[in-house]
Scaffold this active site. Structure first.
Site, PDB file in Angstrom:
ATOM      1  N   LYS A  32      -8.619   5.131   9.164  1.00 40.99           N
ATOM      2  CA  LYS A  32      -7.637   6.213   9.227  1.00 40.99           C
ATOM      3  C   LYS A  32      -8.396   7.526   9.408  1.00 40.99           C
ATOM      4  O   LYS A  32      -8.970   8.054   8.435  1.00 40.99           O
ATOM      5  CB  LYS A  32      -6.833   6.257   7.920  1.00 40.99           C
ATOM      6  CG  LYS A  32      -5.959   5.025   7.676  1.00 40.99           C
ATOM      7  CD  LYS A  32      -5.346   5.089   6.285  1.00 40.99           C
ATOM      8  CE  LYS A  32      -4.086   4.254   6.152  1.00 40.99           C
ATOM      9  NZ  LYS A  32      -4.282   2.815   6.325  1.00 40.99           N
ATOM     10  N   LYS A  47       5.065  -6.280   6.118  1.00 43.54           N
ATOM     11  CA  LYS A  47       4.745  -5.882   4.749  1.00 43.54           C
ATOM     12  C   LYS A  47       5.115  -7.025   3.806  1.00 43.54           C
ATOM     13  O   LYS A  47       6.214  -7.586   3.900  1.00 43.54           O
ATOM     14  CB  LYS A  47       5.525  -4.625   4.371  1.00 43.54           C
ATOM     15  CG  LYS A  47       5.040  -3.387   5.122  1.00 43.54           C
ATOM     16  CD  LYS A  47       3.742  -2.857   4.518  1.00 43.54           C
ATOM     17  CE  LYS A  47       3.362  -1.513   5.126  1.00 43.54           C
ATOM     18  NZ  LYS A  47       2.080  -1.000   4.570  1.00 43.54           N
TER      19      LYS A  47
HETATM   20 MG   LIG Z   1      -2.622  -1.228   5.160  1.00 41.69          MG
END
Ligand SMILES: [Mg+2]
Length: 356
Positions: free
Chosen positions: A261, A158
């Site tokens: 997703k 991240k």
């Molecule tokens: Mg992502």
């Protein structure tokens, strides 16, 4: 759909999870069972995530209406539901159909959506990446080292929560610590402006990162297109789920990779249709969860297994939960998840939650 059951659940996370759309501490959702009355039962899961799917209350109301319609024998338009509710219903239907035929869900899906060609192997495992959150240089390096020791060959870091100079120190230190053989990805969750993203892409190419997810805001399709061809892949994630963005027909000019997703796309079917379209366009699909419970995680593993040659996916999210619906049917071993054996999603492993 003869009988429909809806069972709400709430699962605590081990630690609060910071996301670009706020902090989450628990995952609330619904197990959905369908019984076609012919002995074919199926189980699905709706775990809405605000910002990605319909809100919890809408998901609850939609599923309640559907259950009433089923018990009263009315027709019901499943397409009118939000994506998480549609995910649950279409997954339960697919699970029932696959179990009725005695085949694993990924085989049923690959057959139905014609994703496998003659030469494609039937996979027994799906490769997954570890996710390394934002932290100091030392925290980031130690999390990366633990993941590599656990057998992960692909790490997603991240970035974007701190100034680029600080991220640069983290990324360089990780590359140095894990060596050249580990595949590295970055995820900026839309944090950068165009100028910062250009500098970041240069750095990521220099450190041999495979791709960076969502370097720019979700509605900046053109900006993402401009970042391509500079030595690091450009992946779109949030863009896909931003209802203000209409997807271009020439998606291949905007992205090298697209993050799928299933919970936010309305189920395994729409996810595989999109994966097929991406493959034909020369764009690489990657499948991830939205920090879902056991049923949806297992289903996402089947979806990934139905896409031949899928690169490491973001499916190693079970450990984020402090509790789960059942024992994890899709644990991670050495950076891979074994595709569940048995028919449907995981045989009758979830039935007791709805019918006993
Ligand atoms: Mg992502």
């Amino acid at each position: 759909m003869r009988g429909v059951r809806v069972d709400p659940f709430s699962l605590r996370l081990r630690e609060p999870l910071g996301t670009a759309k706020g902090e989450i501490r628990e995952r609330r959702g619904f197990l959905v069972g369908v019984d076609r009355g012919t002995g074919a039962r199926g189980v699905g899961e709706a775990t809405p995530l605000p910002g990605w799917t319909e809100p919890y209350a809408d998901c609850h109301d939609g599923l309640a209406e559907m259950r009433t319609a089923a018990s009263d024998g009315w027709g019901f338009d499943v397409e009118a539901l939000g994506p998480a509710a549609r995910h649950a219903v279409s997954l339960a239907e697919a699970d029932a159909a696959a179990r009725n035929r005695g085949v694993a869900l990924h085989d049923w899906l690959a057959d139905r959506f014609e994703t496998r060609r003659g030469g494609d192997d039937r996979p027994t495992t799906v490769p997954v990446n570890a996710t390394v959150g934002d932290g100091t240089v030392d925290e980031t390096v130690s999390a990366a080292e633990v993941a590599v020791e656990d057998g992960f060959g692909c790490l997603k870091l991240k970035v974007g929560a701190r100034p680029l100079g600080a991220d640069e120190r983290r990324l360089r230190a990780v590359r140095e610590a894990v060596g050249d053989d580990v595949v590295l990805r970055a995820d900026a969750n839309g944090a950068w402006d165009r100028e910062t993203a250009e500098t970041a892409v240069e750095l990521l190419a220099d450190l041999d990162f495979a791709y960076v997810e969502q370097p720019l805001a979700s509605d900046d399709l053109h900006g993402h297109a401009e970042l391509r061809g500079r030595g690091v892949g450009i992946a779109l994630d949030e863009t896909l789920y931003d209802s203000s963005v209409s997807m271009p027909t020439n998606l291949r000019e905007h992205a090298d990779v697209v993050v799928l997703k299933p919970m936010a796309l309305g189920g395994p079917g729409p996810t595989l249709s999109l994966a097929q379209y991406l493959r034909r366009s020369g764009v690489t699909p990657v499948v991830t969860t939205t920090v879902d419970a056991a049923v949806a995680r297992a289903a996402a593993v089947h979806v990934a297994a139905a896409i031949p040659g899928i690169p490491p996916c973001g499916l190693a999210t079970g450990d984020l939960l402090a509790e789960d619906l059942v024992d994890d049917p899709v644990p991670v071993t050495d950076g891979e998840i074994a595709v569940p054996e048995g028919s449907g999603v995981a045989g009758d492993a979830f039935d007791h939650r709805l019918w006993d």
